[in-house]
Design a protein around this motif. Sequence first.
Motif, PDB file in Angstrom:
ATOM      1  N   UNK A 260       0.688  -1.162  -0.100  1.00 52.61           N
ATOM      2  CA  UNK A 260      -0.135   0.194  -0.129  1.00 52.61           C
ATOM      3  C   UNK A 260       0.891   1.337   0.019  1.00 52.61           C
ATOM      4  N   UNK A 261       2.066   1.181   1.000  1.00 53.66           N
ATOM      5  CA  UNK A 261       2.788   2.372   0.893  1.00 53.66           C
ATOM      6  C   UNK A 261       3.470   2.640  -0.579  1.00 53.66           C
ATOM      7  N   UNK A 262       3.968   1.694  -1.297  1.00 48.32           N
ATOM      8  CA  UNK A 262       4.483   1.677  -2.636  1.00 48.32           C
ATOM      9  C   UNK A 262       3.714   2.170  -3.648  1.00 48.32           C
ATOM     10  N   UNK A 263       2.106   1.803  -3.518  1.00 54.38           N
ATOM     11  CA  UNK A 263       1.225   2.194  -4.448  1.00 54.38           C
ATOM     12  C   UNK A 263       0.967   3.700  -4.135  1.00 54.38           C
ATOM     13  N   UNK A 264       0.852   4.117  -2.898  1.00 55.41           N
ATOM     14  CA  UNK A 264       0.477   5.302  -2.524  1.00 55.41           C
ATOM     15  C   UNK A 264       1.745   6.205  -3.030  1.00 55.41           C
ATOM     16  N   UNK A 265       2.933   5.849  -2.849  1.00 53.13           N
ATOM     17  CA  UNK A 265       3.973   6.818  -3.177  1.00 53.13           C
ATOM     18  C   UNK A 265       4.159   7.014  -4.611  1.00 53.13           C
ATOM     19  N   UNK A 266       3.615   5.790  -5.371  1.00 56.53           N
ATOM     20  CA  UNK A 266       3.697   6.233  -6.986  1.00 56.53           C
ATOM     21  C   UNK A 266       2.534   6.865  -7.221  1.00 56.53           C
ATOM     22  N   UNK A 267       1.650   7.103  -6.482  1.00 54.78           N
ATOM     23  CA  UNK A 267       0.720   8.025  -6.852  1.00 54.78           C
ATOM     24  C   UNK A 267       0.975   9.444  -6.785  1.00 54.78           C
TER      25      UNK A 267
ATOM     26  N   UNK B 260       9.829   3.718  -6.754  1.00 51.28           N
ATOM     27  CA  UNK B 260       9.146   4.868  -6.668  1.00 51.28           C
ATOM     28  C   UNK B 260       9.428   5.302  -8.247  1.00 51.28           C
ATOM     29  N   UNK B 261      10.186   4.706  -9.302  1.00 50.01           N
ATOM     30  CA  UNK B 261      10.091   4.859 -10.595  1.00 50.01           C
ATOM     31  C   UNK B 261      10.488   6.485 -10.959  1.00 50.01           C
ATOM     32  N   UNK B 262      11.464   6.545 -10.453  1.00 54.02           N
ATOM     33  CA  UNK B 262      12.093   7.981 -10.469  1.00 54.02           C
ATOM     34  C   UNK B 262      13.022   8.050 -11.821  1.00 54.02           C
ATOM     35  N   UNK B 263      13.181   9.352 -12.142  1.00 52.41           N
ATOM     36  CA  UNK B 263      13.939   9.724 -13.243  1.00 52.41           C
ATOM     37  C   UNK B 263      15.383   9.279 -13.031  1.00 52.41           C
ATOM     38  N   UNK B 264      16.461   9.190 -13.824  1.00 49.07           N
ATOM     39  CA  UNK B 264      17.777   8.957 -13.656  1.00 49.07           C
ATOM     40  C   UNK B 264      18.324  10.330 -13.026  1.00 49.07           C
ATOM     41  N   UNK B 265      17.822  11.472 -13.193  1.00 51.31           N
ATOM     42  CA  UNK B 265      18.317  12.741 -12.473  1.00 51.31           C
ATOM     43  C   UNK B 265      17.873  12.674 -11.222  1.00 51.31           C
ATOM     44  N   UNK B 266      16.579  12.278 -10.707  1.00 51.81           N
ATOM     45  CA  UNK B 266      16.006  11.961  -9.357  1.00 51.81           C
ATOM     46  C   UNK B 266      16.764  11.385  -8.488  1.00 51.81           C
ATOM     47  N   UNK B 267      17.188  10.045  -9.152  1.00 51.51           N
ATOM     48  CA  UNK B 267      17.898   9.059  -8.675  1.00 51.51           C
ATOM     49  C   UNK B 267      19.370   9.507  -8.253  1.00 51.51           C
TER      50      UNK B 267
ATOM     51  N   UNK C  24      14.517   0.734  -0.331  1.00 50.62           N
ATOM     52  CA  UNK C  24      13.455   0.126  -1.008  1.00 50.62           C
ATOM     53  C   UNK C  24      12.465   0.893  -1.751  1.00 50.62           C
ATOM     54  N   UNK C  25      12.072   1.836  -1.065  1.00 48.30           N
ATOM     55  CA  UNK C  25      10.874   2.718  -1.643  1.00 48.30           C
ATOM     56  C   UNK C  25      11.738   3.389  -3.023  1.00 48.30           C
TER      57      UNK C  25
ATOM     58  N   UNK D 102       8.410  15.083  -7.560  1.00 52.49           N
ATOM     59  CA  UNK D 102       9.121  15.810  -6.482  1.00 52.49           C
ATOM     60  C   UNK D 102       8.693  15.532  -4.841  1.00 52.49           C
ATOM     61  N   UNK D 103       7.317  15.029  -4.872  1.00 46.00           N
ATOM     62  CA  UNK D 103       6.729  14.640  -3.471  1.00 46.00           C
ATOM     63  C   UNK D 103       7.257  13.134  -3.088  1.00 46.00           C
ATOM     64  N   UNK D 104       7.620  12.407  -4.019  1.00 46.02           N
ATOM     65  CA  UNK D 104       8.186  10.906  -3.768  1.00 46.02           C
ATOM     66  C   UNK D 104       9.559  11.369  -3.509  1.00 46.02           C
ATOM     67  N   UNK D 105      10.614  12.140  -4.115  1.00 48.54           N
ATOM     68  CA  UNK D 105      11.791  12.472  -3.506  1.00 48.54           C
ATOM     69  C   UNK D 105      11.559  12.945  -2.064  1.00 48.54           C
TER      70      UNK D 105
END
Length: 125
Positions: free
Chosen positions: A20-27, A55-62, A50-51, A31-34
Motif C-alpha cells: 500500500x505504501x509503494x502504491x501510495x508513493x507512486x500516486x 518509486x519509478x524516479x528519473x535518472x536525474x532524481x535518482x 527499497x522505496x 518531487x513529492x516522492x523524492x
Amino acid sequence: MQFTPEQLAHRTGTCAMDKQVRNWLLSLPAPERVDFIKRLWPLNFSHALQLQQAAQLSRQENQQLLRHWLSSGHHNTAQELIKRLEPLLGEETFWRIAAQETVTTAMRDFLNYHGKGRLERPKKH
C-alpha cells in the motif's frame, strides 16, 4: 491513505501494508516522492532505499538522491548505497558522483572499503 516517514520508521518493507505504501508513493508527483524518501532516510535508510527503487524516479532524481545521501554523512549506509544504486545508475556514474561529492572522512573510507577502492582509483583517459 497518506503515510508519514514516522509511520515507516520501523517497517521492513515486506508486509502487506508496505505494498500500500509503494502504491501510495507512486500516486504522488515525482518531487513529492523524492521529498518523502529523503525524509524517511534518517529514520529508516533501508526502507528508504527499497522505496527509492520502487518509486519509478528519473535518472536525474535518482542521482539527486545519491548526492543527498552521500552528503548526509551516514557512513554506515555506504555498502547499501553501492549495492542498490550502482546497478541502477551504472558503475561509472555512481563513482563519478561519489568522487564529486563532499563526503565525511568516514563515508569516504567506507565507500572505498565496500567499493574495493573504486573511489580512489585514478581515472582512465
